[in-house]
Write a protein that holds these residues in place. Sequence first.
Motif, mmCIF file in Angstrom:
data_model
loop_
_atom_site.group_PDB
_atom_site.id
_atom_site.type_symbol
_atom_site.label_atom_id
_atom_site.label_comp_id
_atom_site.label_asym_id
_atom_site.label_seq_id
_atom_site.Cartn_x
_atom_site.Cartn_y
_atom_site.Cartn_z
ATOM 1 N N ALA A 200 0.859 -1.335 -0.041
ATOM 2 C CA ALA A 200 -0.109 -0.027 -0.046
ATOM 3 C C ALA A 200 0.819 1.409 -0.027
ATOM 4 C CB ALA A 200 -0.770 0.156 1.228
ATOM 5 N N ALA A 201 1.941 0.988 0.778
ATOM 6 C CA ALA A 201 2.869 2.475 0.887
ATOM 7 C C ALA A 201 3.530 2.676 -0.649
ATOM 8 C CB ALA A 201 3.695 2.103 1.795
ATOM 9 N N VAL A 202 4.060 1.636 -1.329
ATOM 10 C CA VAL A 202 4.508 1.799 -2.629
ATOM 11 C C VAL A 202 3.590 2.403 -3.594
ATOM 12 C CG1 VAL A 202 5.483 0.596 -4.613
ATOM 13 C CG2 VAL A 202 5.959 -0.098 -2.227
ATOM 14 N N MET A 203 2.118 1.951 -3.599
ATOM 15 C CA MET A 203 1.261 2.470 -4.427
ATOM 16 C C MET A 203 0.839 3.669 -4.038
ATOM 17 S SD MET A 203 -1.143 -1.162 -4.621
ATOM 18 C CE MET A 203 -2.368 -0.834 -5.666
ATOM 19 N N LYS A 204 0.866 4.101 -2.688
ATOM 20 C CA LYS A 204 0.322 5.413 -2.356
ATOM 21 C C LYS A 204 1.458 6.247 -2.730
ATOM 22 C CE LYS A 204 -0.773 7.330 2.155
ATOM 23 N NZ LYS A 204 -1.002 6.901 3.369
ATOM 24 N N SER A 205 2.641 6.254 -2.746
ATOM 25 C CA SER A 205 3.747 6.932 -3.120
ATOM 26 C C SER A 205 3.727 7.383 -4.374
ATOM 27 C CB SER A 205 5.205 6.405 -2.746
ATOM 28 O OG SER A 205 5.409 5.169 -3.515
ATOM 29 N N LYS A 206 3.247 6.472 -5.338
ATOM 30 C CA LYS A 206 3.296 6.873 -6.830
ATOM 31 C C LYS A 206 1.787 7.570 -7.208
ATOM 32 C CE LYS A 206 6.038 3.251 -8.004
ATOM 33 N NZ LYS A 206 5.739 1.719 -8.602
ATOM 34 N N ALA A 207 0.894 7.550 -6.132
ATOM 35 C CA ALA A 207 -0.620 8.169 -6.400
ATOM 36 C C ALA A 207 -0.711 9.520 -6.081
ATOM 37 C CB ALA A 207 -1.500 7.166 -5.723
ATOM 38 N N THR A 208 -1.715 10.161 -6.760
ATOM 39 C CA THR A 208 -2.243 11.230 -6.263
ATOM 40 C C THR A 208 -3.400 11.262 -5.400
ATOM 41 O OG1 THR A 208 -1.961 11.573 -8.594
ATOM 42 C CG2 THR A 208 -2.132 13.578 -7.604
ATOM 43 N N HIS A 209 -3.385 12.151 -4.389
ATOM 44 C CA HIS A 209 -4.443 12.196 -3.531
ATOM 45 C C HIS A 209 -5.564 12.941 -4.064
ATOM 46 C CE1 HIS A 209 -6.469 13.769 0.336
ATOM 47 N NE2 HIS A 209 -6.507 12.205 0.590
ATOM 48 N N ILE A 210 -6.864 12.265 -3.995
ATOM 49 C CA ILE A 210 -7.839 13.121 -4.762
ATOM 50 C C ILE A 210 -9.237 13.280 -3.793
ATOM 51 C CG2 ILE A 210 -7.620 12.706 -7.105
ATOM 52 C CD1 ILE A 210 -9.565 10.449 -6.772
ATOM 53 N N LYS A 211 -9.653 14.285 -3.650
ATOM 54 C CA LYS A 211 -11.075 14.343 -2.819
ATOM 55 C C LYS A 211 -12.218 14.636 -3.663
ATOM 56 C CE LYS A 211 -9.661 16.148 1.756
ATOM 57 N NZ LYS A 211 -9.527 17.184 2.626
ATOM 58 N N GLY A 212 -13.382 14.169 -3.466
ATOM 59 C CA GLY A 212 -14.507 14.318 -4.411
ATOM 60 C C GLY A 212 -14.498 13.688 -5.573
ATOM 61 N N ALA A 213 -15.300 14.368 -6.248
ATOM 62 C CA ALA A 213 -15.715 13.876 -7.680
ATOM 63 C C ALA A 213 -15.767 14.966 -8.706
ATOM 64 C CB ALA A 213 -16.904 13.085 -7.770
ATOM 65 N N THR A 214 -15.230 14.797 -10.029
ATOM 66 C CA THR A 214 -15.405 15.474 -10.967
ATOM 67 C C THR A 214 -15.846 14.551 -12.236
ATOM 68 O OG1 THR A 214 -12.949 15.405 -11.909
ATOM 69 C CG2 THR A 214 -13.741 17.019 -9.992
ATOM 70 N N LEU A 215 -15.525 15.178 -13.287
ATOM 71 C CA LEU A 215 -15.902 14.267 -14.472
ATOM 72 C C LEU A 215 -14.773 13.411 -14.757
ATOM 73 C CD1 LEU A 215 -17.670 17.022 -16.856
ATOM 74 C CD2 LEU A 215 -18.717 14.832 -15.600
ATOM 75 N N LYS A 216 -13.498 13.790 -14.192
ATOM 76 C CA LYS A 216 -12.461 12.994 -14.699
ATOM 77 C C LYS A 216 -12.076 11.965 -13.638
ATOM 78 C CE LYS A 216 -9.654 15.695 -17.742
ATOM 79 N NZ LYS A 216 -8.815 16.487 -17.844
ATOM 80 N N HIS A 217 -12.287 12.210 -12.362
ATOM 81 C CA HIS A 217 -11.930 11.445 -11.149
ATOM 82 C C HIS A 217 -13.010 11.439 -10.262
ATOM 83 C CE1 HIS A 217 -10.713 14.317 -8.369
ATOM 84 N NE2 HIS A 217 -10.060 14.972 -9.356
#
Lengths: 292, 127
Positions: A200-217
């Motif tokens: 999880a730590a490895v995946m998290k390090s390469k991921a972007t933190h997002i909040k809520g919803a838009t049309l893209k994510h």
Amino acid sequence: MSGHVSQTAASTHSDHTADPWGGGTSPYKISYGKMMMWFFLVSDAFTFSGLLTAYGFMRHKYEDIWPTAGDVFTHFPMYDGHIELAYVAFMTFVLIASSVTMVLAVEAGHRMKKKSVQFWMVLTIVGGAIFVGSQAWEWYHFIHGTEHGAYLLEDGVTVMRHKIDPHTHVLEKDVFLVPVNREGSLTEFSGFREVSGNEAAVMKSKATHIKGATLKHNEYGIPLFADFFFFITGFHGFHVFSGVCINFIIFLMVVEGKFERTGHYEMVEKVGLYWHFVDLVWVFVFTFFYLL
Amino acid sequence: MDARDDIYEYSLDTHHSEEAGQKMRKKFYFVLALLSVVTIIEVAMGMIWSRDESMKEILKYSFIILTLFKAGYITMVFMHLGDEKKSFQTVVLAPYFILIGYLIFICLSEALYVGEFRPAVENYFGL
């Protein structure tokens, strides 16, 4: 309503010819404006059905990883905890109630009671405004999301969510859920798998933190869920908004006394048809978006 | 206003008396109560059983049936379609049910097929 045919109206057209399709009469015994409103509503119903069927298609395609509406729409005004769907149920009730006030305005119009028509139309407009406001409120919460957010993985599509107990709503620290859709299974839906610890730590390090919803994510999972939510509830909300506007215009015409002069309140009936249709669509949106 | 003989006016046909109105109002309030109760039942069912896998199918079909039940009352009572001539009801409803019935059938059955092979297809194309 049959049995209350006005004598003057009936005598002008009913004895014209015996054959209803022979001309000189409307075979459906319905006025032009009302019939055209019905035809418009049928075409609008096709549009909404098309949108909802497209939603159904995608939902069935991604059956295993589709977010549960009960996890997404948990907010209630002035209450901090989670109540699933309570607010949408309230919105549904408001819209059904405003449908009833509308039909009461139509009924009062059939008795040529101007005061009554005014009263019920005001209530209808207020109900519609409450509904549109509630929808804006709901969008606000959906767009802003939860306080802990989620992680958009490297590929820019897959969302890694925090694991939250569906009953207690308690978040499990450093445990995540990732959709499994790349394992090559032919017959089994794969759903989510739990990720924790180093992975999880490895995946998290390469991921972007997002909040809520838009049309893209979409924090709550697959972006299609948000896309369909925005598009269908937005399209419906736009119908409610225009319904409120048209209702207001007709209300001004009632106040001004136009329909007293015309001798009937059919205009109220026509906008009523539109208003009930908006309610009708919401019944379906409510079921397919929130309940199922 | 003089009656024109090139336009046939049906707008006055729906006028009714005080007693008839009273009866109709009673019916509207009854439908309001009915629809509210059905909505409350739906939400309660969702709260209790939505996370129970074994109830999934039952829940799905009961929601759809209850929705059609509500929709029927809205169109037939609130929109007065039940009071229109039978031929007009057919004109409005038949095209809708034929076309949308087909659309729903074809889209959902295709979706299940596409969904079933989705993992394999995405794997093959390296998506």
